[in-house]
Each structure stands twice: as structure tokens, then as C-alpha cells.
Write a protein that holds these residues in place. Sequence first.
Motif, PDB file in Angstrom:
ATOM      1  N   ALA A 242      53.414  41.373  49.927  1.00 11.03           N
ATOM      2  CA  ALA A 242      52.707  40.783  48.785  1.00 11.03           C
ATOM      3  C   ALA A 242      53.581  39.778  48.053  1.00 11.03           C
ATOM      4  O   ALA A 242      53.100  38.742  47.591  1.00 11.03           O
ATOM      5  CB  ALA A 242      52.264  41.892  47.823  1.00 11.03           C
ATOM      6  N   THR A 246      52.292  35.936  47.768  1.00 11.72           N
ATOM      7  CA  THR A 246      51.908  35.393  46.446  1.00 11.72           C
ATOM      8  C   THR A 246      53.001  34.570  45.806  1.00 11.72           C
ATOM      9  O   THR A 246      52.970  34.332  44.592  1.00 11.72           O
ATOM     10  CB  THR A 246      51.548  36.552  45.513  1.00 11.72           C
ATOM     11  OG1 THR A 246      52.702  37.415  45.355  1.00 11.72           O
ATOM     12  CG2 THR A 246      50.395  37.365  46.061  1.00 11.72           C
ATOM     13  N   TRP A 249      51.329  31.505  44.414  1.00 15.34           N
ATOM     14  CA  TRP A 249      50.049  31.692  43.724  1.00 15.34           C
ATOM     15  C   TRP A 249      50.242  31.518  42.217  1.00 15.34           C
ATOM     16  O   TRP A 249      51.249  31.989  41.655  1.00 15.34           O
ATOM     17  CB  TRP A 249      49.494  33.077  43.988  1.00 15.34           C
ATOM     18  CG  TRP A 249      49.006  33.302  45.377  1.00 15.34           C
ATOM     19  CD1 TRP A 249      49.160  32.473  46.455  1.00 15.34           C
ATOM     20  CD2 TRP A 249      48.311  34.456  45.850  1.00 15.34           C
ATOM     21  NE1 TRP A 249      48.606  33.017  47.565  1.00 15.34           N
ATOM     22  CE2 TRP A 249      48.061  34.235  47.231  1.00 15.34           C
ATOM     23  CE3 TRP A 249      47.857  35.624  45.263  1.00 15.34           C
ATOM     24  CZ2 TRP A 249      47.398  35.155  48.011  1.00 15.34           C
ATOM     25  CZ3 TRP A 249      47.203  36.549  46.047  1.00 15.34           C
ATOM     26  CH2 TRP A 249      46.973  36.317  47.410  1.00 15.34           C
ATOM     27  N   ASP A 251      49.163  32.506  38.256  1.00 18.83           N
ATOM     28  CA  ASP A 251      48.844  33.805  37.655  1.00 18.83           C
ATOM     29  C   ASP A 251      47.349  34.092  37.674  1.00 18.83           C
ATOM     30  O   ASP A 251      46.931  35.256  37.755  1.00 18.83           O
ATOM     31  CB  ASP A 251      49.362  33.853  36.206  1.00 18.83           C
ATOM     32  CG  ASP A 251      50.890  33.811  36.160  1.00 18.83           C
ATOM     33  OD1 ASP A 251      51.511  34.113  37.202  1.00 18.83           O
ATOM     34  OD2 ASP A 251      51.444  33.472  35.090  1.00 18.83           O
ATOM     35  N   ASP A 253      45.236  33.455  40.045  1.00 21.40           N
ATOM     36  CA  ASP A 253      44.776  33.909  41.361  1.00 21.40           C
ATOM     37  C   ASP A 253      45.348  35.265  41.746  1.00 21.40           C
ATOM     38  O   ASP A 253      44.966  35.823  42.780  1.00 21.40           O
ATOM     39  CB  ASP A 253      45.161  32.873  42.428  1.00 21.40           C
ATOM     40  CG  ASP A 253      44.421  31.562  42.227  1.00 21.40           C
ATOM     41  OD1 ASP A 253      43.381  31.591  41.537  1.00 21.40           O
ATOM     42  OD2 ASP A 253      44.871  30.523  42.742  1.00 21.40           O
ATOM     43  N   LEU A 254      46.248  35.787  40.935  1.00 15.58           N
ATOM     44  CA  LEU A 254      46.881  37.066  41.270  1.00 15.58           C
ATOM     45  C   LEU A 254      45.968  38.207  40.816  1.00 15.58           C
ATOM     46  O   LEU A 254      46.132  38.798  39.760  1.00 15.58           O
ATOM     47  CB  LEU A 254      48.258  37.166  40.596  1.00 15.58           C
ATOM     48  CG  LEU A 254      49.116  38.384  40.992  1.00 15.58           C
ATOM     49  CD1 LEU A 254      49.351  38.414  42.487  1.00 15.58           C
ATOM     50  CD2 LEU A 254      50.444  38.366  40.246  1.00 15.58           C
ATOM     51  N   ARG A 258      41.783  39.658  45.593  1.00 13.65           N
ATOM     52  CA  ARG A 258      42.361  38.746  46.589  1.00 13.65           C
ATOM     53  C   ARG A 258      43.473  39.426  47.383  1.00 13.65           C
ATOM     54  O   ARG A 258      43.603  39.227  48.597  1.00 13.65           O
ATOM     55  CB  ARG A 258      42.901  37.505  45.901  1.00 13.65           C
ATOM     56  CG  ARG A 258      43.363  36.442  46.893  1.00 13.65           C
ATOM     57  CD  ARG A 258      43.742  35.147  46.235  1.00 13.65           C
ATOM     58  NE  ARG A 258      44.184  34.169  47.218  1.00 13.65           N
ATOM     59  CZ  ARG A 258      44.633  32.947  46.916  1.00 13.65           C
ATOM     60  NH1 ARG A 258      44.689  32.572  45.629  1.00 13.65           N
ATOM     61  NH2 ARG A 258      45.023  32.111  47.857  1.00 13.65           N
ATOM     62  N   LEU A 259      44.274  40.248  46.718  1.00 15.12           N
ATOM     63  CA  LEU A 259      45.305  40.987  47.439  1.00 15.12           C
ATOM     64  C   LEU A 259      44.689  41.931  48.474  1.00 15.12           C
ATOM     65  O   LEU A 259      45.220  42.109  49.572  1.00 15.12           O
ATOM     66  CB  LEU A 259      46.165  41.767  46.446  1.00 15.12           C
ATOM     67  CG  LEU A 259      47.138  40.943  45.594  1.00 15.12           C
ATOM     68  CD1 LEU A 259      47.767  41.819  44.530  1.00 15.12           C
ATOM     69  CD2 LEU A 259      48.198  40.280  46.457  1.00 15.12           C
ATOM     70  N   GLU A 262      43.582  39.735  51.461  1.00 21.49           N
ATOM     71  CA  GLU A 262      44.658  39.122  52.223  1.00 21.49           C
ATOM     72  C   GLU A 262      45.504  40.154  52.966  1.00 21.49           C
ATOM     73  O   GLU A 262      45.945  39.924  54.085  1.00 21.49           O
ATOM     74  CB  GLU A 262      45.553  38.291  51.283  1.00 21.49           C
ATOM     75  CG  GLU A 262      44.844  37.116  50.618  1.00 21.49           C
ATOM     76  CD  GLU A 262      44.474  36.033  51.613  1.00 21.49           C
ATOM     77  OE1 GLU A 262      45.055  35.997  52.717  1.00 21.49           O
ATOM     78  OE2 GLU A 262      43.584  35.212  51.289  1.00 21.49           O
ATOM     79  N   ARG A 274      49.040  44.457  42.345  1.00 22.99           N
ATOM     80  CA  ARG A 274      48.795  43.438  41.320  1.00 22.99           C
ATOM     81  C   ARG A 274      49.591  43.729  40.057  1.00 22.99           C
ATOM     82  O   ARG A 274      50.243  42.839  39.497  1.00 22.99           O
ATOM     83  CB  ARG A 274      47.301  43.386  41.000  1.00 22.99           C
ATOM     84  CG  ARG A 274      46.937  42.436  39.865  1.00 22.99           C
ATOM     85  CD  ARG A 274      45.608  42.832  39.273  1.00 22.99           C
ATOM     86  NE  ARG A 274      45.660  44.176  38.730  1.00 22.99           N
ATOM     87  CZ  ARG A 274      44.590  44.852  38.336  1.00 22.99           C
ATOM     88  NH1 ARG A 274      43.395  44.326  38.433  1.00 22.99           N
ATOM     89  NH2 ARG A 274      44.717  46.072  37.842  1.00 22.99           N
TER      90      ARG A 274
END
Length: 288
Positions: A242, A246, A249, A251, A253-254, A258-259, A262, A274
Motif C-alpha cells: 500500500a 499510494t 496519490w 490525500d 484519493d486515499l 480504492r485500496l 487495487e 487507509r
Amino acid sequence: MTRRGKSLLVLALVAVVAMAFRVSWNALRDIARAVGADQTAATLYPVVVDGLMALALVATLVLVGPDRRFALRVLGTYTAASLVLNYVHGLAPGLHGRAVDWGRLADWGPANWLLVLLATSLPVGSIYFGSDLVAKVLHHQPAPTAYAEESDQTEMIRSTADLPESAPPPVAVNPTRILAAVQVGFLKPVVPPKPLPSTVLGPIGQTSAAQSARPRRATGRVPQSARSTQPRRSPDQLLTEARVLTAGWPDADLTAERLRRELHTAPATARTLRDTLRAERVSATAAV
């Protein structure tokens, strides 16, 4: 302050206001008689002036914006008018015993005209301004708070993975996997398989057909061929992946959703990643 203390404070305020109204009532009654009011009208005249002051005060506590400023102007105007008439009553001793001429509140002509105009216009103003204030109070609707609107909108746009408790993902039915499970033997077949054509049946073919027609007993264990080939990742390995994923990335999109997509992990694990990554970014920013 306790409830009993608040009650005593309110009672004391009501007593003070009642005594002040009684003092003002005496002066305004004499002023009303001097401008031509009869006995009944002179008795009700103080209620018209000071009563509208109380109504305007209540309206200021309910209304907001321009309506509240209007109520404050009415309150200030009638307070000043009552003060002027009480002041004139104190300067003219003849008003106490009704020894002055009718319509005579001051010796100077222009001042007397203004005072008579003021005293006679207050009842008409009470009708107009009082009706307007009551209409504004009755049609007033409190606006919803910004926090409630923001919370409602946030609940609508939040993804499933960002919620505190995510719902389990839907299970998709795959006919191919069901057929494979039947073939490996940990599910009982519902429909018996079709026998092979007689053209290809021999001693071995007949044995195979007889064995395939016999339902197999479920073993309760998943065969090695049906198990997933992807190795199970530890929390440290997921966190390392992760971090690398990221690194670029922003902030915004975090997010856990999404995690989850992906990294192909569970929603609970995605939320934990996250929170950890966001905490690391905050610590790095504070250190700089």
C-alpha cells in the motif's frame, strides 16, 4: 444556576416590569387625556404604547436577518417615544391635575405640535407595526443547520468500504465452479450424468460409466487443485504494498474503497490500511 434560581429570577423580572409599566401608565394616561382621549381611551393608551414594546421584544427573540432588524427598530422607536412622553409629563405639572388646555403639551408652538403629533400617531403605528410583526412571527420558519445538511450529504456519498461496518460482498453464482465442485467430489450432483454412447463403451468405458453414475460421498475438504494459487499476504506485506502503491496519490484519493480495489483485499483490511497511511502522512507533515 438551578431551576429554582431561574424561576425566582424570572418572577423578579416580571415584578420589576409590572411596576415600571404602572409608573409609565400614569404618565401616558395623562398625556392621552391632554390630547382629547376619553376615560376609556386614556386608560388603554399606555397598553397600546408599552404593549407594542413587549411584542417587539418577543419578535426580536424569534426572527432573524432583516425581520429581526425591523423588530429592533420598532422596539427602539416606541421606547424613545414613551420616554419622551414620560419626560413631558414630568415637565408639565398641570397635566397631573388636568389643569392644562386641551391639546397643549408645551408652551412653544412647534414643540407642542410635534408632541401632539407624536402622542396621536402612536396608536395608529401600533396597529400597523404590531400586525406586521405578528405576521412575520407566524410565517417564520427556522432554517436547518449546516451541520445537518453536511452530515446528510456525507452519508449519501460515502462508499461502502468507508463505512464503519461494511456489508459482506455479494456472492456471485458461477455455474462452471459448481460443475467443477461436483466433479471433484465435495458436492453431491443433483442430476446424474449422462451415460457415454454405446459406440465408445468397452470394458473400460462401461466401468467408467458405472463409476460416474454412482454419486460420490462429500469429503468435507477442499482438494488442492481447487485452492487458490495466490499466497496469503501478511499485514506487513499489505502495508508495504500500500505504501508503494499510494506514494503518488493525493490525500483525497486515499480512500478505503480504492485500496480495496487495487490491493484485492477485504473492506476491513482496507480501512485499517487507509487509517495507517493517513496517520503516517500526518506525522510526516508535522515533522517537516
